[in-house]
Design a protein around this motif. Structure first.
Motif, PDB file in Angstrom:
ATOM      1  N   ASN A 197       0.818  -1.207   0.000  1.00  0.00           N
ATOM      2  CA  ASN A 197       0.000   0.000   0.000  1.00  0.00           C
ATOM      3  C   ASN A 197       0.853   1.259   0.000  1.00  0.00           C
ATOM      4  O   ASN A 197       0.470   2.275  -0.562  1.00  0.00           O
ATOM      5  N   ALA A 198       2.026   1.148   0.643  1.00  0.00           N
ATOM      6  CA  ALA A 198       2.859   2.342   0.780  1.00  0.00           C
ATOM      7  C   ALA A 198       3.476   2.749  -0.550  1.00  0.00           C
ATOM      8  O   ALA A 198       3.743   3.921  -0.792  1.00  0.00           O
ATOM      9  N   LEU A 199       3.698   1.763  -1.414  1.00  0.00           N
ATOM     10  CA  LEU A 199       4.432   2.072  -2.641  1.00  0.00           C
ATOM     11  C   LEU A 199       3.563   2.714  -3.717  1.00  0.00           C
ATOM     12  O   LEU A 199       4.070   3.263  -4.685  1.00  0.00           O
ATOM     13  N   LEU A 200       2.234   2.662  -3.528  1.00  0.00           N
ATOM     14  CA  LEU A 200       1.349   3.225  -4.558  1.00  0.00           C
ATOM     15  C   LEU A 200       1.653   4.692  -4.891  1.00  0.00           C
ATOM     16  O   LEU A 200       1.885   5.021  -6.051  1.00  0.00           O
ATOM     17  N   PRO A 201       1.662   5.579  -3.878  1.00  0.00           N
ATOM     18  CA  PRO A 201       1.927   6.986  -4.226  1.00  0.00           C
ATOM     19  C   PRO A 201       3.320   7.183  -4.822  1.00  0.00           C
ATOM     20  O   PRO A 201       3.532   8.097  -5.616  1.00  0.00           O
ATOM     21  N   THR A 202       4.247   6.291  -4.467  1.00  0.00           N
ATOM     22  CA  THR A 202       5.609   6.424  -4.968  1.00  0.00           C
ATOM     23  C   THR A 202       5.652   6.331  -6.492  1.00  0.00           C
ATOM     24  O   THR A 202       6.434   7.019  -7.148  1.00  0.00           O
ATOM     25  N   ILE A 203       4.793   5.486  -7.057  1.00  0.00           N
ATOM     26  CA  ILE A 203       4.758   5.337  -8.518  1.00  0.00           C
ATOM     27  C   ILE A 203       4.494   6.690  -9.180  1.00  0.00           C
ATOM     28  O   ILE A 203       5.160   7.070 -10.144  1.00  0.00           O
ATOM     29  N   THR A 204       3.509   7.423  -8.627  1.00  0.00           N
ATOM     30  CA  THR A 204       3.169   8.721  -9.213  1.00  0.00           C
ATOM     31  C   THR A 204       4.347   9.678  -9.097  1.00  0.00           C
ATOM     32  O   THR A 204       4.630  10.426 -10.022  1.00  0.00           O
ATOM     33  N   VAL A 205       5.029   9.638  -7.945  1.00  0.00           N
ATOM     34  CA  VAL A 205       6.167  10.544  -7.763  1.00  0.00           C
ATOM     35  C   VAL A 205       7.255  10.239  -8.770  1.00  0.00           C
ATOM     36  O   VAL A 205       7.802  11.143  -9.410  1.00  0.00           O
ATOM     37  N   VAL A 206       7.546   8.943  -8.932  1.00  0.00           N
ATOM     38  CA  VAL A 206       8.606   8.558  -9.866  1.00  0.00           C
ATOM     39  C   VAL A 206       8.290   9.114 -11.250  1.00  0.00           C
ATOM     40  O   VAL A 206       9.143   9.714 -11.911  1.00  0.00           O
ATOM     41  N   ALA A 207       7.029   8.979 -11.682  1.00  0.00           N
ATOM     42  CA  ALA A 207       6.672   9.451 -13.017  1.00  0.00           C
ATOM     43  C   ALA A 207       6.693  10.972 -13.089  1.00  0.00           C
ATOM     44  O   ALA A 207       7.185  11.552 -14.052  1.00  0.00           O
ATOM     45  N   SER A 208       6.187  11.629 -12.029  1.00  0.00           N
ATOM     46  CA  SER A 208       6.121  13.091 -12.094  1.00  0.00           C
ATOM     47  C   SER A 208       7.523  13.694 -12.072  1.00  0.00           C
ATOM     48  O   SER A 208       7.713  14.836 -12.456  1.00  0.00           O
ATOM     49  N   GLN A 209       8.513  12.908 -11.634  1.00  0.00           N
ATOM     50  CA  GLN A 209       9.871  13.432 -11.609  1.00  0.00           C
ATOM     51  C   GLN A 209      10.549  13.366 -12.968  1.00  0.00           C
ATOM     52  O   GLN A 209      11.630  13.917 -13.139  1.00  0.00           O
ATOM     53  N   THR A 210       9.930  12.680 -13.952  1.00  0.00           N
ATOM     54  CA  THR A 210      10.554  12.670 -15.273  1.00  0.00           C
ATOM     55  C   THR A 210      10.643  14.094 -15.810  1.00  0.00           C
ATOM     56  O   THR A 210      11.581  14.436 -16.510  1.00  0.00           O
ATOM     57  N   GLY A 211       9.644  14.917 -15.478  1.00  0.00           N
ATOM     58  CA  GLY A 211       9.660  16.304 -15.940  1.00  0.00           C
ATOM     59  C   GLY A 211      10.866  17.036 -15.398  1.00  0.00           C
ATOM     60  O   GLY A 211      11.602  17.689 -16.132  1.00  0.00           O
ATOM     61  N   TYR A 212      11.084  16.872 -14.080  1.00  0.00           N
ATOM     62  CA  TYR A 212      12.261  17.482 -13.471  1.00  0.00           C
ATOM     63  C   TYR A 212      13.523  16.913 -14.112  1.00  0.00           C
ATOM     64  O   TYR A 212      14.463  17.619 -14.465  1.00  0.00           O
ATOM     65  N   LEU A 213      13.514  15.579 -14.235  1.00  0.00           N
ATOM     66  CA  LEU A 213      14.702  14.857 -14.691  1.00  0.00           C
ATOM     67  C   LEU A 213      15.239  15.459 -15.980  1.00  0.00           C
ATOM     68  O   LEU A 213      16.440  15.599 -16.179  1.00  0.00           O
ATOM     69  N   ILE A 214      14.307  15.856 -16.868  1.00  0.00           N
ATOM     70  CA  ILE A 214      14.717  16.395 -18.157  1.00  0.00           C
ATOM     71  C   ILE A 214      15.403  17.740 -17.976  1.00  0.00           C
ATOM     72  O   ILE A 214      16.404  18.032 -18.625  1.00  0.00           O
ATOM     73  N   GLY A 215      14.878  18.567 -17.054  1.00  0.00           N
ATOM     74  CA  GLY A 215      15.555  19.812 -16.733  1.00  0.00           C
ATOM     75  C   GLY A 215      16.948  19.537 -16.195  1.00  0.00           C
ATOM     76  O   GLY A 215      17.918  20.217 -16.513  1.00  0.00           O
ATOM     77  N   GLY A 216      17.034  18.493 -15.359  1.00  0.00           N
ATOM     78  CA  GLY A 216      18.324  18.111 -14.786  1.00  0.00           C
ATOM     79  C   GLY A 216      19.288  17.638 -15.863  1.00  0.00           C
ATOM     80  O   GLY A 216      20.482  17.936 -15.814  1.00  0.00           O
ATOM     81  N   LEU A 217      18.748  16.923 -16.849  1.00  0.00           N
ATOM     82  CA  LEU A 217      19.596  16.423 -17.933  1.00  0.00           C
ATOM     83  C   LEU A 217      20.275  17.568 -18.677  1.00  0.00           C
ATOM     84  O   LEU A 217      21.415  17.473 -19.101  1.00  0.00           O
ATOM     85  N   LEU A 218      19.528  18.677 -18.804  1.00  0.00           N
ATOM     86  CA  LEU A 218      20.051  19.848 -19.500  1.00  0.00           C
ATOM     87  C   LEU A 218      21.394  20.260 -18.895  1.00  0.00           C
ATOM     88  O   LEU A 218      22.375  20.508 -19.599  1.00  0.00           O
ATOM     89  N   VAL A 219      21.410  20.342 -17.567  1.00  0.00           N
ATOM     90  CA  VAL A 219      22.621  20.770 -16.862  1.00  0.00           C
ATOM     91  C   VAL A 219      23.677  19.673 -16.881  1.00  0.00           C
ATOM     92  O   VAL A 219      24.845  19.912 -17.198  1.00  0.00           O
ATOM     93  N   VAL A 220      23.248  18.438 -16.563  1.00  0.00           N
ATOM     94  CA  VAL A 220      24.213  17.341 -16.446  1.00  0.00           C
ATOM     95  C   VAL A 220      24.877  17.044 -17.786  1.00  0.00           C
ATOM     96  O   VAL A 220      26.092  16.851 -17.863  1.00  0.00           O
ATOM     97  N   GLU A 221      24.093  17.045 -18.859  1.00  0.00           N
ATOM     98  CA  GLU A 221      24.667  16.747 -20.176  1.00  0.00           C
ATOM     99  C   GLU A 221      25.644  17.833 -20.613  1.00  0.00           C
ATOM    100  O   GLU A 221      26.647  17.553 -21.261  1.00  0.00           O
ATOM    101  N   THR A 222      25.345  19.087 -20.240  1.00  0.00           N
ATOM    102  CA  THR A 222      26.280  20.161 -20.561  1.00  0.00           C
ATOM    103  C   THR A 222      27.569  19.988 -19.772  1.00  0.00           C
ATOM    104  O   THR A 222      28.673  20.114 -20.305  1.00  0.00           O
ATOM    105  N   LEU A 223      27.420  19.653 -18.490  1.00  0.00           N
ATOM    106  CA  LEU A 223      28.587  19.490 -17.621  1.00  0.00           C
ATOM    107  C   LEU A 223      29.479  18.350 -18.102  1.00  0.00           C
ATOM    108  O   LEU A 223      30.706  18.456 -18.092  1.00  0.00           O
ATOM    109  N   PHE A 224      28.856  17.230 -18.528  1.00  0.00           N
ATOM    110  CA  PHE A 224      29.634  16.045 -18.897  1.00  0.00           C
ATOM    111  C   PHE A 224      29.819  15.894 -20.402  1.00  0.00           C
ATOM    112  O   PHE A 224      30.292  14.870 -20.869  1.00  0.00           O
TER     113      PHE A 224
END
Lengths: 317, 285
Positions: free
Chosen positions: A234-261
């Motif tokens: 039961n506890a992991l249910l909301p986690t699924i939504t968080v993981v997916a909603s973080q893809t949006g952030y992740l892409i912003g993060g990729l912008l910086v990380v890919e430039t750095l590396f």
């Protein structure tokens, strides 16, 4: 269930529509005279008008928007101003590279974040919990290029364990590629860990506090089994939504990380397009990201409703 | 998330501050933030060297008793630059947050108070914009509008506004059912009066918490944009700019040119987030 699906699908479409309007406005209306921008301030006015006509930017906005969306749907993302070549030839391989890096980060951070949240919840308000919670909060707050630089200094420059650039040699196998992606994935892991751990912790605490957990304990089930069988599920249910909603952030993060590396993904493509004011490239990349994000959240919501009988049964009010 | 508004009675307010002063994260965060604010105000008067003065003969010197944090590729004293490096970001990020708070408060008051179709339409639009990766759209907007501090403030302010709006809306929804709002309606006060004079003062605490959280994100965003070259511009001694200008040299072993700036950014964002965490905790109790 079907009404939930229909509504959820409609949300995604509305989001994508707003995104296309925003991108169209920012990328095609705001920059003003495209021909002038390409040819420079000293070009002949006639040449500017001819180029504007060729590019179709002298037509009414609504027609331009319709034509732009129509072409995009057929797979024609336009011509890059800089490379004078179809944008799709750059965007699609770059998307593949970015997904590879994102996959490495997710594979590390999802189990780690869930484990962190579970440990924190089982030790609620004890030092272990405070360390995980505050550590996660702090790690999530630090910009990727900051943690990235520190990781490069430690593992790349001082210890020399990992390569400091993500550009692997040509023809490298999967394992070599993974080796090159460890360091770039680290800053993403730091930021995402806090979010996932926090959601898991909150879900765990709620589940631990519930009547079914009390029943399971009172009927004499071993503690370990209570956790695995009743609480975690039961506890992991909301986690699924968080993981997916973080893809949006992740892409912003990729912008910086890919430039750095110096990694040839969507992030560095966007960075270079932004530097060179290559609007077709920028627009296509942003739309592809929006699409990826919409698909990811849609899948997460479907998974969530499928795993959660309360939504599956009553239409998800 | 439900917020409990603090009644104006002395006792509850006293309790709020008592909880705040017992909160470890608040007590750890505030001194860090105060330190950097102090440096950004008085830094230029206390640093040993002019942060912009170049001294090419002493370029890329390692940390020493003369230059505590070493010198960068133009021979500028890194210790002095780090101390004053918070100046610009501590102007831009708070202004962006204030703008986001203003936008969000108005959006939240309107959607929460009027409800109905207006609320539905605006709320759907807010959800749609929140689903869009902020950094990417900010970048597109900044490229379209041209890079300047004003653009950065407006873009971040507008993109954070809807998020604050959602928090304000849920606070308003709880508040509008209370007796004092019904009383004001009976007195035939107009909607603007009820929203801004009656309801707004009572939902200030959750707005404050949300703004502090957003301030952390704003610093994060401005730093990331500056690192990419679309935020603050040289010759500002901004930390993210310094990291951006020097990180290509770290494989040569010049670690001091980026490490101190990186640690400074990390300490500021962590400080702000700890403060926000403490405020949040005190409000929830």
């Amino acid at each position: 269930m079907s009404s939930f699906l229909a509504r959820r699908f409609a949300y995604s479409l509305v989001t994508l529509f707003v995104l296309t309007l925003l991108v169209f406005f920012l990328g095609q209306v705001l920059p003003g005279n495209v021909g002038r921008a390409i040819l420079g301030p000293f070009a002949d006015q006639k040449a500017v008008e001819v180029l504007n006509h060729q590019l179709g930017v002298d037509r009414p906005l609504l027609v331009q928007y319709g034509a732009w969306i129509g072409r995009f749907l057929q797979g024609d993302m336009g011509q890059s101003y800089i490379y004078r070549a179809p944008v799709a030839d750059f965007v699609i391989p770059a998307l593949g590279h970015s997904l590879k890096l994102a996959a490495v980060a997710f594979l590390v951070v999802v189990p780690l974040g869930i484990a962190g949240g579970v440990v924190a919840a089982l030790n609620i308000n004890r030092p272990t919990d405070r360390i995980i919670s505050l550590g996660g909060l702090s790690a999530a707050a630090i910009p990727e290029f900051v943690s990235g630089i520190v990781m490069v200094l430690i593992f790349g420059v001082w210890l020399r364990w990992l390569p400091i650039s993500a550009a692997w040699p040509d023809g490298a196998g999967a394992l070599t590629q993974l080796y090159y992606l460890i360091l770039p994935a680290m800053p993403l892991v730091f930021v995402l860990f806090g979010y996932i751990a926090r959601m898991t912790r909150a879900g765990m605490i709620e589940a631990l506090d519930s009547d079914y957990t009390r029943t399971a304990v009172l009927k004499g089930l071993p503690w370990r089994q209570v956790i695995w069988r009743h609480v975690l599920r039961n506890a992991l249910l909301p986690t699924i939504t968080v993981v997916a909603s973080q893809t949006g952030y992740l892409i912003g993060g990729l912008l910086v990380v890919e430039t750095l590396f110096r990694y040839q993904g969507l992030g560095s493509l966007i960075y270079n397009a932004a530097k060179g004011k290559d609007f077709p490239m920028l627009e296509a990349s942003v739309l592809i990201i929006g699409l990826t994000y919409a698909v990811a959240t849609l899948i997460a919501d479907l998974l969530y409703s499928w795993l959660n009988p309360r939504i599956r049964m009553d239409g998800g009010q | 998330m439900t917020y409990v508004a603090i009644p104006a009675t002395r006792n509850r307010r006293h309790e709020f501050f008592a909880t705040l002063l017992r909160s470890g994260s608040f007590l750890a965060g505030v001194p860090i933030v105060v330190f950097w604010v102090f440096c950004s105000v008085f830094g230029p008067h206390i640093v040993p060297y002019d942060p912009l003065a170049e001294d090419v003969l002493n370029a890329l010197g390692p940390p020493s008793s003369v230059h505590w944090f070493g010198t960068d590729q133009l021979g500028r004293d890194i210790f002095s630059r780090v101390l004053v490096g918070s100046r610009d970001i501590l102007i831009v990020a708070p202004l962006a947050t204030i703008m986001a708070t203003a936008v969000g408060t108005v959006l939240g008051l309107i959607t929460g108070y009027f409800r109905g179709i207006l609320d539905d339409v605006i709320s759907r639009l807010i959800e749609a914009t929140m689903a869009i990766p902020g950094v990417i759209v900010s970048l597109l907007a900044i490229v379209a509008l041209g890079t300047s501090e004003g653009t950065v403030i407006i873009v971040i302010g507008l993109s954070f506004g809807p998020v604050i709006g959602r928090t304000v809306r849920s606070a308003v929804l709880a508040e509008r059912e209370l007796d004092y709002v019904a009383a004001a309606t009976l007195r035939r006060e107009n909607s603007t009066h009820i929203m801004f004079i009656e309801i707004l003062p009572n939902i200030l605490p959750p707005i404050l918490v949300e703004s502090t959280v957003r301030l952390g994100y704003a610093i994060f965003a401005v730093a990331a944009l500056s690192f990419l070259g679309f935020g603050l511009q040289p010759p500002s001694p901004d930390w993210a700019l310094s990291v951006s200008a020097n990180y290509s040299m770290i494989s040569g072993g010049f670690w001091w040119t980026v490490l101190f700036d990186a640690v400074a950014i990390a300490s500021l964002v962590v400080g702000v987030n700890l403060t926000a965490d403490g405020l949040h905790g005190a409000l929830d109790d």
